[in-house]
Motif scaffolding. Sequence first.
Motif, mmCIF file in Angstrom:
data_model
loop_
_atom_site.group_PDB
_atom_site.id
_atom_site.type_symbol
_atom_site.label_atom_id
_atom_site.label_comp_id
_atom_site.label_asym_id
_atom_site.label_seq_id
_atom_site.Cartn_x
_atom_site.Cartn_y
_atom_site.Cartn_z
ATOM 1 N N THR A 129 73.177 40.967 18.828
ATOM 2 C CA THR A 129 72.323 42.032 18.332
ATOM 3 C C THR A 129 73.139 43.328 18.331
ATOM 4 O OG1 THR A 129 70.403 40.960 19.345
ATOM 5 C CG2 THR A 129 70.153 43.265 18.686
ATOM 6 N N VAL A 130 73.218 43.978 17.182
ATOM 7 C CA VAL A 130 73.995 45.221 17.101
ATOM 8 C C VAL A 130 73.356 46.282 17.998
ATOM 9 C CG1 VAL A 130 74.842 47.051 15.586
ATOM 10 C CG2 VAL A 130 74.688 44.702 14.731
ATOM 11 N N LYS A 131 74.164 46.859 18.863
ATOM 12 C CA LYS A 131 73.681 47.873 19.796
ATOM 13 C C LYS A 131 74.012 49.272 19.295
ATOM 14 C CE LYS A 131 74.012 45.474 24.273
ATOM 15 N NZ LYS A 131 73.684 44.133 23.795
ATOM 16 N N SER A 132 73.286 50.232 19.829
ATOM 17 C CA SER A 132 73.549 51.631 19.481
ATOM 18 C C SER A 132 74.841 52.114 20.135
ATOM 19 C CB SER A 132 72.397 52.517 19.957
ATOM 20 O OG SER A 132 72.814 53.872 19.961
ATOM 21 N N ALA A 133 75.600 52.907 19.410
ATOM 22 C CA ALA A 133 76.861 53.434 19.931
ATOM 23 C C ALA A 133 76.646 54.269 21.188
ATOM 24 C CB ALA A 133 77.569 54.262 18.862
ATOM 25 N N ASP A 134 75.436 54.767 21.362
ATOM 26 C CA ASP A 134 75.132 55.549 22.566
ATOM 27 C C ASP A 134 75.320 54.731 23.837
ATOM 28 O OD1 ASP A 134 74.421 57.588 20.886
ATOM 29 O OD2 ASP A 134 72.270 57.171 20.968
ATOM 30 N N GLU A 135 75.127 53.424 23.717
ATOM 31 C CA GLU A 135 75.217 52.558 24.895
ATOM 32 C C GLU A 135 76.638 52.073 25.150
ATOM 33 O OE1 GLU A 135 72.384 49.284 24.650
ATOM 34 O OE2 GLU A 135 71.325 50.355 23.059
ATOM 35 N N MET A 136 77.558 52.396 24.232
ATOM 36 C CA MET A 136 78.878 51.789 24.259
ATOM 37 C C MET A 136 79.632 51.988 25.573
ATOM 38 S SD MET A 136 82.063 52.393 21.663
ATOM 39 C CE MET A 136 82.341 54.057 22.284
ATOM 40 N N VAL A 137 79.828 53.245 25.965
ATOM 41 C CA VAL A 137 80.642 53.510 27.154
ATOM 42 C C VAL A 137 80.060 52.845 28.402
ATOM 43 C CG1 VAL A 137 81.484 55.297 28.721
ATOM 44 C CG2 VAL A 137 81.700 55.607 26.260
ATOM 45 N N SER A 138 78.757 52.976 28.584
ATOM 46 C CA SER A 138 78.176 52.361 29.787
ATOM 47 C C SER A 138 78.274 50.838 29.706
ATOM 48 C CB SER A 138 76.726 52.822 29.983
ATOM 49 O OG SER A 138 75.956 52.476 28.855
ATOM 50 N N PHE A 139 78.113 50.282 28.519
ATOM 51 C CA PHE A 139 78.239 48.825 28.375
ATOM 52 C C PHE A 139 79.643 48.364 28.747
ATOM 53 C CE2 PHE A 139 79.131 44.824 26.348
ATOM 54 C CZ PHE A 139 77.952 44.102 26.463
ATOM 55 N N ILE A 140 80.650 49.076 28.227
ATOM 56 C CA ILE A 140 82.048 48.726 28.525
ATOM 57 C C ILE A 140 82.295 48.755 30.030
ATOM 58 C CG2 ILE A 140 84.430 49.588 28.372
ATOM 59 C CD1 ILE A 140 83.807 50.448 25.488
ATOM 60 N N ASN A 141 81.833 49.815 30.666
ATOM 61 C CA ASN A 141 82.079 49.959 32.104
ATOM 62 C C ASN A 141 81.309 48.934 32.932
ATOM 63 O OD1 ASN A 141 83.807 52.052 31.553
ATOM 64 N ND2 ASN A 141 82.271 53.647 31.903
ATOM 65 N N GLU A 142 80.063 48.707 32.568
ATOM 66 C CA GLU A 142 79.246 47.782 33.354
ATOM 67 C C GLU A 142 79.655 46.335 33.171
ATOM 68 O OE1 GLU A 142 75.200 48.776 32.296
ATOM 69 O OE2 GLU A 142 75.497 50.822 33.045
ATOM 70 N N ASN A 143 80.233 46.024 32.011
ATOM 71 C CA ASN A 143 80.582 44.633 31.732
ATOM 72 C C ASN A 143 82.082 44.350 31.815
ATOM 73 O OD1 ASN A 143 77.917 43.204 30.716
ATOM 74 N ND2 ASN A 143 77.914 45.295 29.935
ATOM 75 N N ASN A 144 82.831 45.316 32.337
ATOM 76 C CA ASN A 144 84.276 45.128 32.484
ATOM 77 C C ASN A 144 84.953 44.640 31.210
ATOM 78 O OD1 ASN A 144 84.446 45.765 35.362
ATOM 79 N ND2 ASN A 144 83.234 43.899 35.614
ATOM 80 N N ILE A 145 84.694 45.355 30.140
ATOM 81 C CA ILE A 145 85.300 44.999 28.856
ATOM 82 C C ILE A 145 86.785 45.348 28.876
ATOM 83 C CG2 ILE A 145 85.290 45.488 26.379
ATOM 84 C CD1 ILE A 145 82.841 43.869 27.429
ATOM 85 N N ASP A 146 87.594 44.428 28.377
ATOM 86 C CA ASP A 146 89.045 44.630 28.383
ATOM 87 C C ASP A 146 89.553 45.313 27.123
ATOM 88 O OD1 ASP A 146 89.718 43.047 30.854
ATOM 89 O OD2 ASP A 146 88.735 41.479 29.696
ATOM 90 N N ILE A 147 88.992 44.912 25.990
ATOM 91 C CA ILE A 147 89.527 45.365 24.702
ATOM 92 C C ILE A 147 88.400 45.845 23.797
ATOM 93 C CG2 ILE A 147 90.780 44.639 22.620
ATOM 94 C CD1 ILE A 147 92.071 42.418 24.365
#
Lengths: 214, 214
Positions: A129-147
């Motif tokens: 599901t396409v998420k809002s860009a507003d959630e991007m930074v917190s999503f990256i940090n909370e989910n330990n995104i690498d790339i």
Amino acid sequence: MVKRVSDAVKRRLPRYYRRLLSLDEAGTESVSSKELGALLGLTASQVRQDFNLFGGFGHQGYGYPVNKLREALEEILGLKRAWKMVVVGAGNIGRALAGYGYLGGDAFRVEALFDVDPAVIGTQVHGLTVKSADEMVSFINENNIDIAILTVPQEVANKVAHLISSSAVGAILNFAPVKLDAQENGPIIESIHIIDTLMSLTYQLSAKNITKPR
Amino acid sequence: MVKRVSDAVKRRLPRYYRRLLSLDEAGTESVSSKELGALLGLTASQVRQDFNLFGGFGHQGYGYPVNKLREALEEILGLKRAWKMVVVGAGNIGRALAGYGYLGGDAFRVEALFDVDPAVIGTQVHGLTVKSADEMVSFINENNIDIAILTVPQEVANKVAHLISSSAVGAILNFAPVKLDAQENGPIIESIHIIDTLMSLTYQLSAKNITKPR
DNA sequence: TAGATTGTTAATCGATTAACAATC
DNA sequence: TAGATTGTTAATCGATTAACAATC
């Protein structure tokens, strides 16, 4: 002990890996630097120099054991673990990459897809599901995104790259046709400029026509 | 008079062009080799050497006239004309590229999209009807296609590339993660290996962790 | 063993950088 | 004019290639 790995070598490592993978899958037990070089358009010397940066994998008179070398490259390239990715920008390229599966393997996983367009947010793309860009930074940090894979329009690419750089992401793969400003201690950046490769082709086609018209 | 243009220069030309285009659009009249180098991460020497391969565009004490240099690069890169392309393989990447519009310009045009899957043939993608791969070679020849973009699965990439090479196409832009066999007097080939760039990132991320764990 | 092929040092090649006279 | 910056030659640097003793 580990010598400096030049950019040229860095770019050859994945090519070695892909070829060794296919040799391994074909059941080939050993390969000489000469054979492998021929397959990749490199000299035997170059192949040996490259592998020796990482240690002695070969045996005199025999060559390199394919499976062992493949395993070593897998380790070196970091393919023994899974890497979590997000795609930023749900345009044509972004949507295509969201469905990305690695060569039947599982090293690369797209965990989320972001966009700013309210008409696109909430829609489904390859099961995400396409998420809002507003959630991007917190999503990256909370989910330990690498790339983070950046596929936004060039006009906003650097702005979005800055935002991404404020997160804990390790690397950005940039598809926008602009040079991203490197950040001190920021993510590693690699770019794929499709348009540049097309222009390189038209340059060659044009230059070719000057010397040898078809 | 024209000196040999190295691969390194060939790859820098589109980058110069993109930057000059944006400088020109911003109304900048002149740029020095030092300024342009800083924008692109190159030395002033390198910039001057590169441009001098194609002739003296600069003026001492002044720099390079942006608009004139942009025009010259447009000519050199073959962007003054339109290039006709087809996309071969209507998968994720192929479909994305079928909607490709060049930076607001019109140098690159996708004329057709081909696939082998009967379920896909006949469907609409970005205003194009997917055609059967059986029609590919005749379409290329009848429509004077310049560039074929190859986005088929790796298993069949070389087979399809061979077929394309039997047409009058001038170049292939390959997205399949395999090395295409070069043909004598065949099309010019450039490849974009997305997976290689991802592996280069994970290599760097892994190597980074050895020396400087986060 | 004899042949093959590595690991590694030395030689070569080409690309990048530096330098500077010419000149706008 | 004085300052800036090119075009171009020379110097440097790094990557590729060649060579060969070691050894499987």
